[in-house]
Design a protein around this motif. Sequence first.
Motif, PDB file in Angstrom:
ATOM      1  N   THR A  56      23.882  27.809  19.976  1.00  0.00           N
ATOM      2  CA  THR A  56      23.095  27.607  18.772  1.00  0.00           C
ATOM      3  C   THR A  56      23.444  28.735  17.824  1.00  0.00           C
ATOM      4  O   THR A  56      23.477  29.898  18.221  1.00  0.00           O
ATOM      5  CB  THR A  56      21.585  27.595  19.067  1.00  0.00           C
ATOM      6  N   SER A 102      16.564  23.833  17.321  1.00  0.00           N
ATOM      7  CA  SER A 102      16.791  23.210  16.013  1.00  0.00           C
ATOM      8  C   SER A 102      15.598  23.344  15.065  1.00  0.00           C
ATOM      9  O   SER A 102      15.763  23.184  13.851  1.00  0.00           O
ATOM     10  CB  SER A 102      17.186  21.740  16.173  1.00  0.00           C
ATOM     11  N   PHE A 132      22.637  30.790  14.299  1.00  0.00           N
ATOM     12  CA  PHE A 132      21.559  31.163  13.404  1.00  0.00           C
ATOM     13  C   PHE A 132      22.126  32.014  12.278  1.00  0.00           C
ATOM     14  O   PHE A 132      23.112  32.692  12.446  1.00  0.00           O
ATOM     15  CB  PHE A 132      20.495  31.999  14.134  1.00  0.00           C
ATOM     16  N   ARG A 133      21.434  31.984  11.151  1.00  0.00           N
ATOM     17  CA  ARG A 133      21.804  32.822  10.016  1.00  0.00           C
ATOM     18  C   ARG A 133      20.756  33.843   9.767  1.00  0.00           C
ATOM     19  O   ARG A 133      19.620  33.649   9.950  1.00  0.00           O
ATOM     20  CB  ARG A 133      21.888  31.940   8.777  1.00  0.00           C
ATOM     21  N   HIS A 186      24.055  23.436  16.151  1.00  0.00           N
ATOM     22  CA  HIS A 186      24.168  23.472  17.609  1.00  0.00           C
ATOM     23  C   HIS A 186      25.501  22.857  17.987  1.00  0.00           C
ATOM     24  O   HIS A 186      25.909  21.837  17.418  1.00  0.00           O
ATOM     25  CB  HIS A 186      23.015  22.684  18.253  1.00  0.00           C
ATOM     26  N   PRO A 222      16.166  34.510  20.504  1.00  0.00           N
ATOM     27  CA  PRO A 222      16.449  34.357  19.065  1.00  0.00           C
ATOM     28  C   PRO A 222      15.449  35.094  18.172  1.00  0.00           C
ATOM     29  O   PRO A 222      15.850  35.775  17.222  1.00  0.00           O
ATOM     30  CB  PRO A 222      16.405  32.840  18.850  1.00  0.00           C
ATOM     31  N   LEU A 229      16.554  38.080  15.729  1.00  0.00           N
ATOM     32  CA  LEU A 229      16.416  37.825  14.297  1.00  0.00           C
ATOM     33  C   LEU A 229      15.232  38.560  13.670  1.00  0.00           C
ATOM     34  O   LEU A 229      15.231  38.828  12.478  1.00  0.00           O
ATOM     35  CB  LEU A 229      16.313  36.321  14.052  1.00  0.00           C
ATOM     36  N   HIS A 236      13.936  26.140  14.696  1.00  0.00           N
ATOM     37  CA  HIS A 236      13.843  27.539  14.291  1.00  0.00           C
ATOM     38  C   HIS A 236      14.168  27.651  12.798  1.00  0.00           C
ATOM     39  O   HIS A 236      15.103  27.019  12.319  1.00  0.00           O
ATOM     40  CB  HIS A 236      14.819  28.393  15.113  1.00  0.00           C
ATOM     41  N   ARG A 288      15.716  29.755  11.090  1.00  0.00           N
ATOM     42  CA  ARG A 288      17.048  30.286  10.745  1.00  0.00           C
ATOM     43  C   ARG A 288      18.174  29.539  11.465  1.00  0.00           C
ATOM     44  O   ARG A 288      19.317  29.988  11.481  1.00  0.00           O
ATOM     45  CB  ARG A 288      17.074  31.783  11.024  1.00  0.00           C
ATOM     46  N   PHE A 289      17.841  28.396  12.024  1.00  0.00           N
ATOM     47  CA  PHE A 289      18.817  27.534  12.706  1.00  0.00           C
ATOM     48  C   PHE A 289      19.895  27.074  11.723  1.00  0.00           C
ATOM     49  O   PHE A 289      19.603  26.677  10.600  1.00  0.00           O
ATOM     50  CB  PHE A 289      18.087  26.311  13.290  1.00  0.00           C
TER      51      PHE A 289
END
Length: 176
Positions: free
Chosen positions: A173, A156, A175-176, A164, A130, A134, A158, A160-161
């Motif tokens: 998972t 969770s 992410f943005r 899940h 990740p 990212l 992170h 940018r989470f």
Amino acid sequence: MRIITGIYKGRRFDIPRTFKARPTTDFAKENIFNVIQGYLDLDGALALDLFAGTGSISLELISRGCRQVVSVEADRDHANFIRQCLQKLDTDACNLVRGDSFRFLKSCRQQFDFIFADPPYALKELPEIPDLVLGKGILAEGGIFVFEHGKQYDFSDHPRFMEHRSYGSVNFTLFR
């Protein structure tokens, strides 16, 4: 392996029994794509499929209208299988890169609206993926990164989470 929806809906491809990789189950794939639809319109999107394996996700993305999909797979036999599937669909919407996903990430300068990564669950570098994805700036503004992994991992915390999802033994998972 089956394409769930879109222009190639219902198309099936027989995966050789000798393959180490298995495609994401239809149940998990259908559910995660339903979740993705709530966040992102894939029609016309640019997508990246890391550790493409059998190409199941790449084919689904093409079927759902992605303008271009970059599919990265290191295994020669798996890459040849993906190439054969693309030829059967008679599409040029996928750029197949036969190579290491980590090396690809190091040299990638393109931005993607959607990124999917399904590394081997036993990969020792899996927890770092990740941050690698990212941290590269390859996820476009408003884009989504979906990471498939085993249940022993929790991202969770992170920054940018997003969320899940778990479907049987398959964990995603976002992410943005």
